[in-house]
Design a protein around this motif. Sequence first.
Motif, PDB file in Angstrom:
ATOM      1  N   LYS A  28       0.828  -1.213   0.000  1.00  0.00           N
ATOM      2  CA  LYS A  28       0.000   0.000   0.000  1.00  0.00           C
ATOM      3  C   LYS A  28       0.861   1.261   0.000  1.00  0.00           C
ATOM      4  N   LYS A  90      -0.357  -1.976  10.685  1.00  0.00           N
ATOM      5  CA  LYS A  90      -1.409  -2.354   9.748  1.00  0.00           C
ATOM      6  C   LYS A  90      -2.082  -1.112   9.153  1.00  0.00           C
ATOM      7  N   PRO A  91      -2.344  -1.148   7.840  1.00  0.00           N
ATOM      8  CA  PRO A  91      -3.099  -0.044   7.222  1.00  0.00           C
ATOM      9  C   PRO A  91      -4.421   0.153   7.968  1.00  0.00           C
ATOM     10  N   GLY A  92      -4.779   1.401   8.152  1.00  0.00           N
ATOM     11  CA  GLY A  92      -5.973   1.737   8.918  1.00  0.00           C
ATOM     12  C   GLY A  92      -5.655   2.053  10.372  1.00  0.00           C
ATOM     13  N   LEU A  93      -4.478   1.623  10.829  1.00  0.00           N
ATOM     14  CA  LEU A  93      -4.050   1.903  12.200  1.00  0.00           C
ATOM     15  C   LEU A  93      -2.811   2.794  12.213  1.00  0.00           C
TER      16      LEU A  93
END
Length: 175
Positions: A28, A90-93
């Motif tokens: 990402k 982690k993506p989103g965190l």
Amino acid sequence: MEKLVFKAITADDEKKVFIDEVQDAFQKAYVREFGKYDKLVLPVEDIEESFEAKGSEAYIVEIDGERVGGVIIVIDEITRCNSLHLLYVKPGLQNAGNGFKIWQSIEELHPETKIWETHTPYYDKRNIHFYVNRCGFKIVEFFNPRHKDPHQTKDTAGNIPLENNYFFRFEKEMK
């Protein structure tokens, strides 16, 4: 108060979760900079090298029981010059201070360290900001086609195309 826990990766299923999550986070970041890319920028073989390195310690990181990321560090008990091979949130965190909390915990886990070393690609401005401005690392070397990383045995780093294969090496001298 938040409770951060490092859980040593001991089982194959934990290792698979780590690999999937770190690949997702790195992919990402690359796509954010360059757009859609069909190859994984961080192949399993590269991650396995870190797992298998002499002195390697691999952890899934949880905060308040929620898995937020992971790390692989390599500890040299003789020189006390240690390496951060992989750290991901982690993506989103991300952008919530989780990476910095993880880094602080790594320093606390190994207070005997004289120098920490890590690498990051030139295009990942967020990582450069994180290591230099948040964690106190200094850029000490720039790897490129005219100054290759002596530890890199292939022409590419993972599956990153040659034109984007530029990396910084960072060090943090501990007090």
